[in-house]
Enzyme design. Structure first.
Site, short mmCIF file in Angstrom:
data_model
loop_
_atom_site.label_atom_id
_atom_site.label_comp_id
_atom_site.label_asym_id
_atom_site.label_seq_id
_atom_site.Cartn_x
_atom_site.Cartn_y
_atom_site.Cartn_z
N ARG A 142 27.03 -0.33 -10.75
CA ARG A 142 27.83 0.50 -9.85
C ARG A 142 27.20 0.41 -8.47
O ARG A 142 26.00 0.18 -8.32
CB ARG A 142 27.85 1.96 -10.32
CG ARG A 142 28.40 2.17 -11.73
CD ARG A 142 28.28 3.63 -12.13
NE ARG A 142 28.83 3.89 -13.47
CZ ARG A 142 28.11 3.85 -14.59
NH1 ARG A 142 26.81 3.57 -14.53
NH2 ARG A 142 28.67 4.10 -15.76
N LYS A 181 24.57 7.10 -14.51
CA LYS A 181 25.05 8.49 -14.43
C LYS A 181 24.30 9.37 -15.42
O LYS A 181 23.96 8.93 -16.51
CB LYS A 181 26.54 8.53 -14.74
CG LYS A 181 27.42 7.85 -13.70
CD LYS A 181 28.88 7.98 -14.07
CE LYS A 181 29.78 7.35 -13.02
NZ LYS A 181 31.21 7.47 -13.39
N HIS A 214 33.54 -1.84 -6.64
CA HIS A 214 33.82 -1.75 -8.08
C HIS A 214 34.52 -3.00 -8.59
O HIS A 214 34.52 -3.26 -9.80
CB HIS A 214 34.67 -0.51 -8.36
CG HIS A 214 34.21 0.27 -9.56
ND1 HIS A 214 32.96 0.86 -9.63
CD2 HIS A 214 34.81 0.52 -10.75
CE1 HIS A 214 32.83 1.46 -10.80
NE2 HIS A 214 33.94 1.26 -11.50
N ARG A 229 32.15 -5.19 -10.35
CA ARG A 229 31.82 -4.64 -11.68
C ARG A 229 32.93 -5.00 -12.68
O ARG A 229 32.65 -5.35 -13.82
CB ARG A 229 31.65 -3.11 -11.56
CG ARG A 229 31.28 -2.39 -12.85
CD ARG A 229 30.87 -0.96 -12.51
NE ARG A 229 30.88 -0.06 -13.65
CZ ARG A 229 29.87 0.11 -14.49
NH1 ARG A 229 28.75 -0.59 -14.33
NH2 ARG A 229 29.96 0.98 -15.49
N HIS A 265 28.25 2.30 -20.23
CA HIS A 265 29.30 3.22 -20.66
C HIS A 265 28.82 4.03 -21.85
O HIS A 265 28.23 3.49 -22.78
CB HIS A 265 30.57 2.44 -21.07
CG HIS A 265 31.33 1.90 -19.91
ND1 HIS A 265 32.26 0.87 -20.03
CD2 HIS A 265 31.34 2.25 -18.59
CE1 HIS A 265 32.78 0.63 -18.85
NE2 HIS A 265 32.25 1.44 -17.96
N TYR A 322 38.88 -3.37 -20.60
CA TYR A 322 38.73 -4.74 -20.12
C TYR A 322 39.25 -5.75 -21.13
O TYR A 322 39.59 -6.87 -20.77
CB TYR A 322 37.25 -5.03 -19.81
CG TYR A 322 36.73 -4.21 -18.65
CD1 TYR A 322 37.07 -4.53 -17.35
CD2 TYR A 322 35.93 -3.10 -18.87
CE1 TYR A 322 36.61 -3.77 -16.28
CE2 TYR A 322 35.47 -2.33 -17.81
CZ TYR A 322 35.81 -2.68 -16.52
OH TYR A 322 35.37 -1.92 -15.47
#
Length: 296
Positions: free
Chosen positions: A144, A168, A240, A243, A266, A275
């Site tokens: 990110r 995150k 992004h 990514r 994730h 994806y």
């Protein structure tokens, strides 16, 4: 509400941006409850929570479904926290469903377009070398933009060809780095970073701005757009985007979706599986144009 936000920060280790967003959403919720004549969380019922979501999606400035879903997540977290700690008798928000989100397939460039984008960073100046290193890292690691600009010099291990990304919620992960990215970073560190660092007061950040401080997300975004313009790419390109390209190209090359999940950081494989739709669409297009019986 303040106790819940403190819980998110201290006990859950949530990112500062997440806590700030939740704070904004919850204050909006309290205003909505006050307009309904409710000044005690225990007096709020399921209908009040559902009414709040409806109000977010209507009115003069309606929120998008994703923003309303995020606000509901904050409200549900607050009610769950209050019920768990015995501050209210029941969890009034547990059964309120979020608004349906539209399925948006991520935009990904082709491999040739990515090469074209990377070649858009030309020149031997400090900024050009830094932007090339940034773009190579984004595509090589799937980081990110916040993770990339958050890198410190010591986070990159050139010997083992890995980088430590801080994701995150304080979730760190170690991701491999390709040789082209390592070469771009090495060129930047040797030929550009000392020049930029001399303008500042000493900073551990890997990527520096023109004043010798840590590069911001906004400046990184501008560097990417400049490279896209120089490369003649007309498609909308954002940090992004690289990514998305990282994930899509890995899956198209045969990578397992759970491996890609780990590389992207994730929490759930469900997030990564979007994806696979992109890859299936690509396969279908190739089939339709290549198989002799596909056009019958």
């Amino acid at each position: 509400m303040e106790a819940f936000l403190h819980h998110l920060t201290v006990e859950r280790g949530s990112a500062a941006n997440t806590v700030a967003a939740y704070s904004t959403d919850l204050r909006r919720y309290l205003v909505d409850l006050a307009a309904r004549g409710i000044d005690d969380l225990g007096a709020a019922g399921e209908g009040d929570v559902a009414g709040f979501v409806v109000a977010l999606r209507s009115g003069p400035t309606p929120l998008a479904a994703a923003s309303a879903a995020r606000a509901l997540a904050a409200v549900r977290g607050l009610h769950r926290f209050a019920a768990r700690d015995g501050l209210v008798a029941d969890d009034a928000a547990s059964e309120v469903a979020p608004p349906a989100l539209p399925i948006r397939l991520p935009r990904a460039l082709s491999v040739d377009q990515v090469e074209q984008l990377l070649d858009g960073c030309v020149g031997d100046g400090a900024v050009a070398l830094r932007d090339r290193a940034l773009l190579e890292l984004l595509y090589s690691t799937g980081a990110r933009i916040s993770e990339a600009v958050g890198l410190d010099v010591d986070d990159l291990d050139a010997v083992h060809r890995t980088v430590l990304l801080r994701g995150k919620g304080g979730k760190d992960r170690i991701v491999p780095v390709g040789r082209p990215a390592l070469a771009a970073v090495d060129a930047y560190r040797v030929r550009a970073r000392p020049t930029l660092a001399a303008r500042g007061r000493g900073c551990s950040a890997l990527l520096l701005n023109a004043r010798g401080a840590r590069l911001s997300r906004q400046s990184a975004w501008h560097g990417l757009r400049a490279a896209a313009r120089a490369a003649g790419l007309t498609a909308d390109v954002s940090p992004h985007t690289l990514r998305h390209c990282f994930a899509t190209h890995l899956l198209a090359g045969g990578a397992d979706v759970r491996v890609v999940q780990e590389l992207l950081g994730h929490a759930s494989v469900t997030t990564t599986q979007i994806y696979t739709h992109v890859t299936v669409d690509t396969l279908r297009e190739v089939y339709a144009t290549s198989h002799p019986r596909a056009r019958g």
